[in-house]
Motif scaffolding. Sequence first.
Motif, short mmCIF file in Angstrom:
data_model
loop_
_atom_site.label_atom_id
_atom_site.label_comp_id
_atom_site.label_asym_id
_atom_site.label_seq_id
_atom_site.Cartn_x
_atom_site.Cartn_y
_atom_site.Cartn_z
N ARG A 58 -4.39 -0.61 -7.16
CA ARG A 58 -3.20 -0.79 -6.33
C ARG A 58 -3.15 0.26 -5.23
O ARG A 58 -3.48 1.42 -5.47
CB ARG A 58 -1.98 -0.65 -7.25
CG ARG A 58 -0.70 -0.90 -6.61
CD ARG A 58 0.44 -1.05 -7.61
NE ARG A 58 1.63 -1.29 -6.82
CZ ARG A 58 2.41 -0.32 -6.37
NH1 ARG A 58 2.19 0.93 -6.68
NH2 ARG A 58 3.46 -0.62 -5.61
N PRO A 106 -0.26 1.77 -2.73
CA PRO A 106 1.17 1.66 -2.39
C PRO A 106 1.39 1.38 -0.91
O PRO A 106 0.55 1.73 -0.08
CB PRO A 106 1.75 3.04 -2.75
CG PRO A 106 0.64 3.85 -3.30
CD PRO A 106 -0.65 3.11 -3.15
N ARG A 107 2.51 0.76 -0.61
CA ARG A 107 2.80 0.36 0.78
C ARG A 107 2.93 1.60 1.67
O ARG A 107 3.68 2.52 1.35
CB ARG A 107 4.10 -0.46 0.80
CG ARG A 107 4.38 -1.16 2.12
CD ARG A 107 5.52 -2.16 1.93
NE ARG A 107 5.76 -2.92 3.13
CZ ARG A 107 6.63 -2.56 4.07
NH1 ARG A 107 7.35 -1.48 3.92
NH2 ARG A 107 6.80 -3.32 5.15
N SER A 139 -0.37 -2.67 2.01
CA SER A 139 -0.41 -2.37 0.58
C SER A 139 -1.48 -3.29 -0.01
O SER A 139 -1.90 -4.25 0.62
CB SER A 139 0.95 -2.63 -0.09
OG SER A 139 1.31 -3.99 0.08
#
Length: 247
Positions: free
Chosen positions: A156, A158-159, A177
């Motif tokens: 992942r 993050p934005r 993201s």
Amino acid sequence: MTVLDPYERSAEYLHPLTAGAWQSLAPALTGLLHAVEAEAGPVVDLGAGTGRGVAAICDALPGDEPVIAVEPSAPMRAVLLARVHDAPELRSRVTVLAEDAAHAALPEGLRAIVALNMLGHLPPAERRALWASAAQRLAPGGALIVNVSPPTRPERVPRTRMASATVGALHYEGWASAEPSGDDEVTWRMDYRVLRDGLPMSEVTVDYRWWVASESELAEETSEAGLVMRPAGDPQLGLKLLTRQGD
Ligand SMILES: C[S@@+](CC[C@H](N)C(=O)[O-])C[C@H]1O[C@@H](n2cnc3c(N)ncnc32)[C@H](O)[C@@H]1O
């Protein structure tokens, strides 16, 4: 099969929003092109986008050697072709091909192949085909120049606001993201926002697949294709210079 263009709705924002990144990328690319041992032959820019790499290549290697800009996205290519047409030093030597990396008919004897900010668009089989094509088409002493940026495994992100630019009365922002979406891929979500006086006027969201690989996986793949991959320049830029084994 219809292949969707991930830049169809975002291409209008890409040129201003990549200006910041290219402030460090252009001089780094210049340095690498000057370090390439081959002294002649055409240069290819794969996934040339709006032409920032093409302009840097022509500045770094003045003269009349051909530059072949391969760009599959029609709206990105429209910006590229307009820029090439309007700059006499580009127009005389840059050929814009409406192809992708897998289908572009490229000559042999290439001084360099540049593939920046695009490697993750290639599924693993196409990425391997790029290594094989480079090993076959580079002139002796020629180099393939790529960059590898995080994530290098499916994780992942993050934005984050990646870039912003003001043009006239409007302010443009690009947010990114990513989420893992397979064993060797993530899906990027890009949000492009247009603001006036701090207030949002419009927003475009685009999702696209991005194939990831670790440095060791890339080193193994490229070695199998007969290439040697070396990190080059500022590690923050993730640039790699690939030459043929034995060159
Ligand atoms: C993030 S942009 C980078 C553009 C340019 N290289 C730069 O750094 O400013 C990625 C580019 O790769 C192109 N692209 C996507 N898939 C491709 C493929 N299979 N072969 C060649 N180019 C591709 C896209 O259309 C887009 O213009």
